[in-house]
Design a protein around this motif. Structure first.
Motif, short mmCIF file in Angstrom:
data_model
loop_
_atom_site.label_atom_id
_atom_site.label_comp_id
_atom_site.label_asym_id
_atom_site.label_seq_id
_atom_site.Cartn_x
_atom_site.Cartn_y
_atom_site.Cartn_z
N ILE A 14 0.88 -1.25 0.06
CA ILE A 14 0.11 0.02 0.16
C ILE A 14 1.02 1.11 0.04
N GLU A 15 0.41 2.60 -0.32
CA GLU A 15 0.96 3.74 -0.43
C GLU A 15 1.95 3.83 0.94
N LEU A 16 1.31 3.48 2.03
CA LEU A 16 2.23 3.82 3.32
C LEU A 16 3.42 3.04 3.41
N ASP A 17 3.60 2.03 2.77
CA ASP A 17 4.69 1.21 2.63
C ASP A 17 6.11 1.99 1.70
N ARG A 18 5.67 3.20 0.91
CA ARG A 18 6.67 3.48 0.05
C ARG A 18 7.91 3.84 0.73
N SER A 19 7.74 4.72 1.78
CA SER A 19 8.98 4.97 2.30
C SER A 19 9.82 4.01 3.09
N PRO A 20 9.23 3.00 3.96
CA PRO A 20 10.05 2.10 4.51
C PRO A 20 10.59 1.06 3.41
N PHE A 21 9.79 1.00 2.13
CA PHE A 21 10.27 0.18 1.15
C PHE A 21 11.56 0.66 0.39
N LEU A 22 11.56 2.15 0.15
CA LEU A 22 12.66 2.74 -0.35
C LEU A 22 13.94 2.92 0.50
N ASP A 23 13.52 3.36 2.05
CA ASP A 23 14.40 3.23 2.96
C ASP A 23 15.33 2.02 3.04
N TYR A 24 14.74 0.62 2.98
CA TYR A 24 15.15 -0.54 3.09
C TYR A 24 16.06 -0.85 1.99
N GLN A 25 15.57 -0.50 0.72
CA GLN A 25 16.31 -0.83 -0.64
C GLN A 25 17.58 0.07 -0.64
N ALA A 26 17.55 1.36 -0.02
CA ALA A 26 18.62 2.24 0.05
C ALA A 26 19.96 1.67 0.85
N ASP A 27 19.46 0.86 1.70
CA ASP A 27 20.59 0.46 2.76
C ASP A 27 21.54 -0.41 2.23
N SER A 28 23.00 -0.38 2.30
CA SER A 28 23.86 -0.89 1.60
C SER A 28 24.08 -2.45 1.66
N ARG A 29 23.31 -2.86 2.89
CA ARG A 29 23.41 -4.09 2.96
C ARG A 29 22.20 -4.86 1.79
N SER A 30 21.19 -4.15 1.41
CA SER A 30 20.17 -4.96 0.64
C SER A 30 20.82 -4.64 -0.97
N GLN A 31 21.53 -3.73 -1.07
CA GLN A 31 22.07 -3.52 -2.58
C GLN A 31 22.79 -4.36 -2.86
N ILE A 32 23.28 -5.45 -2.24
CA ILE A 32 24.46 -6.56 -2.54
C ILE A 32 23.70 -7.29 -3.51
#
Length: 73
Positions: A14-32
């Protein structure tokens, strides 16, 4: 769609997930898990919007579910 366990809720994005999703994806640990071109903010925003579009389709043929921790009652 929802899947409920004692501790977690799996549901459509849902739209409320946008910020947490993008924050998580911006974390260098997930970018590997991504190629550098896939980890751009623009690409991740499109990916989030695609997940929201999938959630609204009828019939729903594609699923991507966030895992949300349920609150203690």
């Amino acid at each position: 769609m929802e899947i409920v366990t004692k501790r977690f809720l799996l549901r459509d994005f849902i739209e409320l997930d946008r910020s947490p999703f993008l924050d998580y994806q911006a974390d260098s640990r997930s970018q590997i898990f991504y190629e550098p071109s896939q980890a751009s903010g623009e690409n991740l925003t499109r990916l989030f919007e695609k997940f929201c579009t999938w959630a609204c389709e009828h019939p729903q043929l594609n699923y991507q579910l966030p895992i949300v921790q349920r609150r203690e009652s």
